[in-house]
Design a protein around this motif. Sequence first.
Motif, PDB file in Angstrom:
ATOM      1  N   ALA A 154       0.827  -1.212   0.000  1.00  0.00           N
ATOM      2  CA  ALA A 154       0.000   0.000   0.000  1.00  0.00           C
ATOM      3  C   ALA A 154       0.857   1.255   0.000  1.00  0.00           C
ATOM      4  N   LYS A 155       1.976   1.225   0.706  1.00  0.00           N
ATOM      5  CA  LYS A 155       2.894   2.368   0.703  1.00  0.00           C
ATOM      6  C   LYS A 155       3.581   2.514  -0.654  1.00  0.00           C
ATOM      7  N   LYS A 156       4.001   1.387  -1.213  1.00  0.00           N
ATOM      8  CA  LYS A 156       4.726   1.422  -2.482  1.00  0.00           C
ATOM      9  C   LYS A 156       3.859   1.990  -3.594  1.00  0.00           C
ATOM     10  N   TYR A 157       2.584   1.604  -3.616  1.00  0.00           N
ATOM     11  CA  TYR A 157       1.703   2.031  -4.697  1.00  0.00           C
ATOM     12  C   TYR A 157       0.778   3.183  -4.278  1.00  0.00           C
ATOM     13  N   ILE A 158       1.062   3.783  -3.128  1.00  0.00           N
ATOM     14  CA  ILE A 158       0.355   4.976  -2.636  1.00  0.00           C
ATOM     15  C   ILE A 158      -1.163   4.746  -2.637  1.00  0.00           C
ATOM     16  N   VAL A 159      -1.557   3.808  -1.790  1.00  0.00           N
ATOM     17  CA  VAL A 159      -2.984   3.550  -1.552  1.00  0.00           C
ATOM     18  C   VAL A 159      -3.227   3.901  -0.086  1.00  0.00           C
ATOM     19  N   PRO A 160      -3.412   5.175   0.241  1.00  0.00           N
ATOM     20  CA  PRO A 160      -3.327   5.643   1.624  1.00  0.00           C
ATOM     21  C   PRO A 160      -4.391   5.070   2.562  1.00  0.00           C
ATOM     22  N   HIS A 161      -5.615   4.907   2.072  1.00  0.00           N
ATOM     23  CA  HIS A 161      -6.655   4.405   2.969  1.00  0.00           C
ATOM     24  C   HIS A 161      -6.359   2.969   3.389  1.00  0.00           C
ATOM     25  N   CYS A 166      -4.172  -0.849   7.510  1.00  0.00           N
ATOM     26  CA  CYS A 166      -3.114  -1.772   7.967  1.00  0.00           C
ATOM     27  C   CYS A 166      -2.537  -1.312   9.295  1.00  0.00           C
ATOM     28  N   VAL A 167      -2.271  -0.017   9.413  1.00  0.00           N
ATOM     29  CA  VAL A 167      -1.719   0.526  10.660  1.00  0.00           C
ATOM     30  C   VAL A 167      -2.708   0.338  11.799  1.00  0.00           C
ATOM     31  N   SER A 168      -3.983   0.589  11.541  1.00  0.00           N
ATOM     32  CA  SER A 168      -5.005   0.398  12.568  1.00  0.00           C
ATOM     33  C   SER A 168      -5.074  -1.063  13.004  1.00  0.00           C
ATOM     34  N   PHE A 169      -4.976  -1.979  12.049  1.00  0.00           N
ATOM     35  CA  PHE A 169      -4.963  -3.415  12.360  1.00  0.00           C
ATOM     36  C   PHE A 169      -3.771  -3.764  13.236  1.00  0.00           C
ATOM     37  N   LEU A 170      -2.606  -3.219  12.897  1.00  0.00           N
ATOM     38  CA  LEU A 170      -1.396  -3.503  13.676  1.00  0.00           C
ATOM     39  C   LEU A 170      -1.509  -2.949  15.089  1.00  0.00           C
ATOM     40  N   GLU A 171      -2.073  -1.753  15.230  1.00  0.00           N
ATOM     41  CA  GLU A 171      -2.237  -1.174  16.559  1.00  0.00           C
ATOM     42  C   GLU A 171      -3.162  -2.028  17.419  1.00  0.00           C
ATOM     43  N   THR A 172      -4.210  -2.558  16.799  1.00  0.00           N
ATOM     44  CA  THR A 172      -5.167  -3.393  17.531  1.00  0.00           C
ATOM     45  C   THR A 172      -4.536  -4.701  17.973  1.00  0.00           C
ATOM     46  N   SER A 173      -3.666  -5.268  17.149  1.00  0.00           N
ATOM     47  CA  SER A 173      -3.057  -6.565  17.461  1.00  0.00           C
ATOM     48  C   SER A 173      -1.717  -6.430  18.190  1.00  0.00           C
ATOM     49  N   LEU A 174      -1.361  -5.213  18.548  1.00  0.00           N
ATOM     50  CA  LEU A 174      -0.064  -4.961  19.170  1.00  0.00           C
ATOM     51  C   LEU A 174       0.021  -5.597  20.554  1.00  0.00           C
ATOM     52  N   SER A 175       1.120  -6.272  20.833  1.00  0.00           N
ATOM     53  CA  SER A 175       1.362  -6.882  22.142  1.00  0.00           C
ATOM     54  C   SER A 175       2.864  -6.960  22.380  1.00  0.00           C
ATOM     55  N   ALA A 176       3.248  -7.386  23.574  1.00  0.00           N
ATOM     56  CA  ALA A 176       4.677  -7.518  23.877  1.00  0.00           C
ATOM     57  C   ALA A 176       5.349  -8.518  22.941  1.00  0.00           C
ATOM     58  N   ARG A 177       4.579  -9.476  22.444  1.00  0.00           N
ATOM     59  CA  ARG A 177       5.138 -10.516  21.576  1.00  0.00           C
ATOM     60  C   ARG A 177       5.640  -9.959  20.249  1.00  0.00           C
ATOM     61  N   ASN A 178       4.958  -8.932  19.707  1.00  0.00           N
ATOM     62  CA  ASN A 178       5.347  -8.433  18.383  1.00  0.00           C
ATOM     63  C   ASN A 178       5.761  -6.965  18.377  1.00  0.00           C
ATOM     64  N   ALA A 179       5.816  -6.333  19.549  1.00  0.00           N
ATOM     65  CA  ALA A 179       6.056  -4.889  19.613  1.00  0.00           C
ATOM     66  C   ALA A 179       7.417  -4.493  19.039  1.00  0.00           C
ATOM     67  N   CYS A 180       8.447  -5.275  19.290  1.00  0.00           N
ATOM     68  CA  CYS A 180       9.786  -4.910  18.813  1.00  0.00           C
ATOM     69  C   CYS A 180       9.875  -4.985  17.288  1.00  0.00           C
ATOM     70  N   VAL A 181       9.289  -6.021  16.704  1.00  0.00           N
ATOM     71  CA  VAL A 181       9.291  -6.139  15.248  1.00  0.00           C
ATOM     72  C   VAL A 181       8.492  -5.003  14.628  1.00  0.00           C
ATOM     73  N   LEU A 182       7.326  -4.706  15.211  1.00  0.00           N
ATOM     74  CA  LEU A 182       6.496  -3.635  14.657  1.00  0.00           C
ATOM     75  C   LEU A 182       7.160  -2.272  14.843  1.00  0.00           C
TER      76      LEU A 182
END
Length: 476
Positions: A154-161, A166-182
């Motif tokens: 989406a970033k590469k092809y400039i599809v902002p919505h 994607c960012v909202s999905f990542l924020e919702t699924s954020l936890s200590a398990r994946n926080a460093c990678v994210l």
Amino acid sequence: MAAELYPTAKKAAPVSSQTSSSSSSSSSSSSSAVQQYQQQNISNNNTIQGCSWQGLYPTIRERNSVMFNNELMADVHFVVGPPGATQRVPGHKYVLAVGSSVFHAMFYGELAEDKDEIRIPDVEPPSFLAMLKYIYCDEIDLCADTVLATLYAAKKYIVPHLARACVSFLETSLSARNACVLLSQSCLFEEPELTQRCWEVIDAQAELALRSDGFCDIDAPTLESILRRETLNAKETAVFDAALRWAEAECGRKGAQASAENVREALGEALYLIRVPAMPLDDFANGPAQSGVLTLAETNDVFLWHTAARKPALRFAREPRAGLAPQRCHRFQSCAYRSNQWRYRGRCDSIQFAVDRRVFVAGFGLYGSSCGSAEYSARIELKRQGATLGAAVAKYFSDGSSSTFPVWFEHPVQIEPDTFHTASVVLDGNELSYFGQEGMTEVQCGKVTFQFQCSSDSTNGTGVQGGQIPELIFYA
């Protein structure tokens, strides 16, 4: 695999008895055609012959959806994925150009190239299809395994919505398990809000984040930013152990043996971001001093730093990390004691609460004896929809005052917003203690709003208006 040729068709409106028989055969043939083309699309071999399929769908959105991953009228093809794992995907230049300025420039811009096949080796096929599904169907279909790759597309092809989704999905699924990678990825994608959310999790649940498998996969700049972090809530020995695990993984990525010498080389100057002198002497002696990563001179200097009046100069950062300051949500306006209250007898005191933003509950503040000094044993627990998120058993000493006394979980528990959680405690100790009065259903603590309601788990009288669990101790 190609998507269905036709999305689920809308049900037709009821027809009168005079027209039902005449339309029966037409409806049957349309349904048969839809099933036929859906089956064709499974193998991405979906040429339509002799069917006015356009009439089946009343809106342009539905007709556009038919073209998703469809060979019909395709005027460009993409070979997506790295060599050996490619997938050929059909496309329609007009639809793609309407959905992405990059595709518009690619097909209709001044430097447009008239290619029938375009290779895209840096995007995974499922993520490319997820992006095309959004462009064609106006549907966002994300999953944990591919969301980062979809964000990249989406970033590469400039599809902002789609990128925001994607960012909202990542924020919702954020936890200590994946926080460093994210954290590493959010910096790469220049998403400051996601970066901030990652730091909130890493700071509050630092030891869990440092022990996660994903920590070993981060890049060197992200490692340095974590080691430099002043607000990590972690013992320095945990930071040291995590850095060694990362360095051993880095040796593996370079095809080198994870010897002490190679581990030190992999860490480089980042080693001195670990606050070795801030460790208790016993922790240092049983950990870093015997790791082989420090030189003999460095080990000797740290010992002298702890024991000698004249302290040597050190390259390591020396001051302990500040960590996070815990906040307290106090839900009662007053407390009291009576000659016949509050008794426990092994029963559960419980309350439900919800917050309007993510917080990390580190423990509870509990009342003590109303009859002088006493020791209590407490089993505290946090649950969501019956599932235990955190539990701890601890003892604390009360001095006979009406103050609250903290009891901590081993690690702060992540609490998601807008969902009720259950805080429970079973106390064992002096039969009489203080209890809260004039309870509040809503409490504002800084930027966080807490809401309280009674819990069916409470069998000892605690509720919103009065009882036990006067404080929630949290990080935000």
